[in-house]
Design an enzyme around this catalytic site. Structure first.
Site, PDB file in Angstrom:
ATOM      1  N   GLU A  17       0.852  -1.198   0.000  1.00 54.39           N
ATOM      2  CA  GLU A  17       0.000   0.000   0.000  1.00 54.39           C
ATOM      3  C   GLU A  17       0.882   1.241   0.000  1.00 54.39           C
ATOM      4  O   GLU A  17       1.815   1.361   0.796  1.00 54.39           O
ATOM      5  CB  GLU A  17      -0.908   0.022   1.235  1.00 54.39           C
ATOM      6  CG  GLU A  17      -1.829   1.243   1.232  1.00 54.39           C
ATOM      7  CD  GLU A  17      -2.673   1.359   2.488  1.00 54.39           C
ATOM      8  OE1 GLU A  17      -3.609   0.566   2.649  1.00 54.39           O
ATOM      9  OE2 GLU A  17      -2.380   2.250   3.320  1.00 54.39           O
ATOM     10  N   THR A  48      -3.897   4.715  -1.774  1.00 58.86           N
ATOM     11  CA  THR A  48      -5.002   5.221  -0.956  1.00 58.86           C
ATOM     12  C   THR A  48      -5.603   6.475  -1.591  1.00 58.86           C
ATOM     13  O   THR A  48      -5.003   7.108  -2.466  1.00 58.86           O
ATOM     14  CB  THR A  48      -4.557   5.538   0.487  1.00 58.86           C
ATOM     15  OG1 THR A  48      -3.611   6.600   0.445  1.00 58.86           O
ATOM     16  CG2 THR A  48      -3.945   4.327   1.160  1.00 58.86           C
ATOM     17  N   ALA A  51      -9.255  12.575   1.417  1.00 62.76           N
ATOM     18  CA  ALA A  51     -10.515  13.320   1.451  1.00 62.76           C
ATOM     19  C   ALA A  51     -10.420  14.624   0.660  1.00 62.76           C
ATOM     20  O   ALA A  51     -11.425  15.165   0.219  1.00 62.76           O
ATOM     21  CB  ALA A  51     -10.897  13.606   2.898  1.00 62.76           C
ATOM     22  N   ALA A 127     -20.078   1.680   1.842  1.00 58.36           N
ATOM     23  CA  ALA A 127     -19.169   1.056   0.858  1.00 58.36           C
ATOM     24  C   ALA A 127     -19.902   0.097  -0.074  1.00 58.36           C
ATOM     25  O   ALA A 127     -19.588   0.024  -1.267  1.00 58.36           O
ATOM     26  CB  ALA A 127     -18.047   0.324   1.598  1.00 58.36           C
ATOM     27  N   HIS A 157     -13.723  -7.144  15.008  1.00 52.01           N
ATOM     28  CA  HIS A 157     -14.568  -8.350  14.987  1.00 52.01           C
ATOM     29  C   HIS A 157     -14.572  -9.071  16.334  1.00 52.01           C
ATOM     30  O   HIS A 157     -15.583  -9.683  16.705  1.00 52.01           O
ATOM     31  CB  HIS A 157     -14.086  -9.295  13.886  1.00 52.01           C
ATOM     32  CG  HIS A 157     -14.822 -10.599  13.866  1.00 52.01           C
ATOM     33  ND1 HIS A 157     -16.127 -10.701  13.425  1.00 52.01           N
ATOM     34  CD2 HIS A 157     -14.461 -11.849  14.263  1.00 52.01           C
ATOM     35  CE1 HIS A 157     -16.532 -11.951  13.549  1.00 52.01           C
ATOM     36  NE2 HIS A 157     -15.540 -12.663  14.058  1.00 52.01           N
ATOM     37  N   LYS A 173     -21.456  -6.341   1.465  1.00 54.48           N
ATOM     38  CA  LYS A 173     -20.481  -5.968   0.434  1.00 54.48           C
ATOM     39  C   LYS A 173     -20.297  -7.124  -0.556  1.00 54.48           C
ATOM     40  O   LYS A 173     -20.212  -6.912  -1.758  1.00 54.48           O
ATOM     41  CB  LYS A 173     -19.141  -5.611   1.089  1.00 54.48           C
ATOM     42  CG  LYS A 173     -19.204  -4.348   1.957  1.00 54.48           C
ATOM     43  CD  LYS A 173     -17.866  -4.138   2.662  1.00 54.48           C
ATOM     44  CE  LYS A 173     -17.919  -3.014   3.673  1.00 54.48           C
ATOM     45  NZ  LYS A 173     -16.657  -2.799   4.371  1.00 54.48           N
ATOM     46  N   GLN A 184      -8.102  -4.220   7.864  1.00 55.75           N
ATOM     47  CA  GLN A 184      -7.421  -3.154   8.610  1.00 55.75           C
ATOM     48  C   GLN A 184      -6.249  -3.815   9.336  1.00 55.75           C
ATOM     49  O   GLN A 184      -6.223  -5.044   9.526  1.00 55.75           O
ATOM     50  CB  GLN A 184      -8.396  -2.575   9.634  1.00 55.75           C
ATOM     51  CG  GLN A 184      -7.899  -1.333  10.344  1.00 55.75           C
ATOM     52  CD  GLN A 184      -8.806  -0.966  11.515  1.00 55.75           C
ATOM     53  OE1 GLN A 184      -9.286  -1.829  12.243  1.00 55.75           O
ATOM     54  NE2 GLN A 184      -9.042   0.304  11.705  1.00 55.75           N
TER      55      GLN A 184
END
Ligand code: FAD
Length: 293
Positions: A17, A48, A51, A127, A157, A173, A184
């Site tokens: 990433e 990424t 905003a 999403a 989770h 999704k 994440q």
């Protein structure tokens, strides 16, 4: 080959990433980083999406450069933040024209200085709506081999109050057409295996790629925890703080990330997605420790 196709080959993927550079100096660092990372033969590189309008244009630039160079397929992050549905469609269409076929569909973080996430009045809220829109736009352009990823959250989770909602959201999704998920950051293999087992029990079959972050300074470890809300284990912080110099700190951070990654691959993870912070050293040190290349 799209990421969906790569994952169906069932050979663990290696990916990185990157984030869009904000200054000319950061841009040349990124160029150098990309040249180094390409040498490790990654399956894809994700970029990424911020905003602010300016960093979005830079994200698009990095994705388009990767797409046109035909070296490593880009995974374009896209969000619902502060854009109307028509603006999102325009971005998707531009990417499709460039030949981009891999997208990570996210709701997105609120812009800096804004505490709560607010949908654009003419925009998307979740999403899964972006997944649906991506499929619709691609279909309208006669493209049926789009490959769409979404976010999943192993550390959240294992919190009982989030478990069921998180699974429902991931299911929605998948139902909207997601092909895979990227997690994440997290630090406990059990968080990942628990998410995957529970997801499978709920009929969520998409591959879930874990994200691994080699932390090379205590400052970065604290900052990562602030941004993600996932606490960095005290053991990692202690090792980073005890290091006498940068090289020792990096070796300690990479060792933690390598242990986690190897455990995840042993547990059946379909790949490892490495957060680079736009620097190649720790990411490449980590890759040499993994049974991937
Ligand atoms: P969603 O799935 O839409 O969920 C958002 C919230 O809405 C959650 O609380 C969920 O429980 C709730 N929700 C979802 N569906 C429903 C529903 N039907 N009814 C009620 N509630 C619902 N952010 C960026 O800004 N740019 C990036 O490039 C970026 N890259 C990321 C990459 C990865 C791998 C990950 C894991 C995260 C990334 N993020 C990025 C951060 C992400 O956008 C945030 O974590 C965001 O808060 C959640 O995004 P999501 O896509 O999971 O949203």
């Amino acid at each position: 080959m799209t990421i969906r196709e790569l994952l169906s080959a069932r050979k663990p993927t290696l990916s990185y990433e990157l984030f869009p550079p904000r200054t000319p100096a950061a841009e040349s660092t990124l160029e150098a980083t990309m040249r180094m990372l390409v040498d490790t033969d990654p399956d894809f590189i994700s970029i990424t999406y911020g905003a602010a309008g300016a960093t979005r244009d830079t994200s698009r630039g990095v994705v388009q450069k990767l797409a046109s160079s035909h070296t490593i397929p880009p995974l374009a992050h896209l969000t619902c933040v502060d854009q109307s549905r028509d603006e999102v469609i325009q971005v998707i269409e531009e990417y499709l024209e460039e030949g981009v076929l891999d997208f990570l569909a996210l709701r997105g973080d609120p812009p800096a200085g804004q505490a709560d996430w607010q949908p654009h009045p003419d925009g998307l809220r979740y999403a899964h709506e972006l997944v649906t829109l991506l499929r619709q736009v691609a279909h309208a352009h006669g493209i049926d081999n789009l490959s769409i990823g979404v976010a999943a959250f192993p550390a959240q989770h294992v919190l009982p109050q989030w478990r069921d909602q998180g699974l429902q959201v991931l299911r929605s999704k998948q139902d909207a057409g997601a092909d895979f998920a990227i997690t994440q950051v997290f630090y406990d293999i059990g968080h990942y295996t628990s998410l995957v087992e529970d997801a499978r029990a709920e009929g969520i079959t998409i591959p879930i790629i874990p994200e691994v972050m080699p932390l090379v300074t205590a400052q970065r470890a604290h900052r990562a925890a602030q941004i993600t809300g996932v606490a960095t284990p005290a053991e990692i912080i202690a090792d980073l703080e005890a290091a006498e110099d940068n090289a020792t700190a990096r070796a300690a951070g990479v060792a933690h990330a390598a242990r986690l990654s190897c455990g995840l691959l042993d547990a059946g993870a379909p790949g490892i997605h490495v957060i680079t912070f736009n620097k190649h050293e720790a990411a490449m040190d980590l890759v040499t420790e993994l049974p991937l290349r």
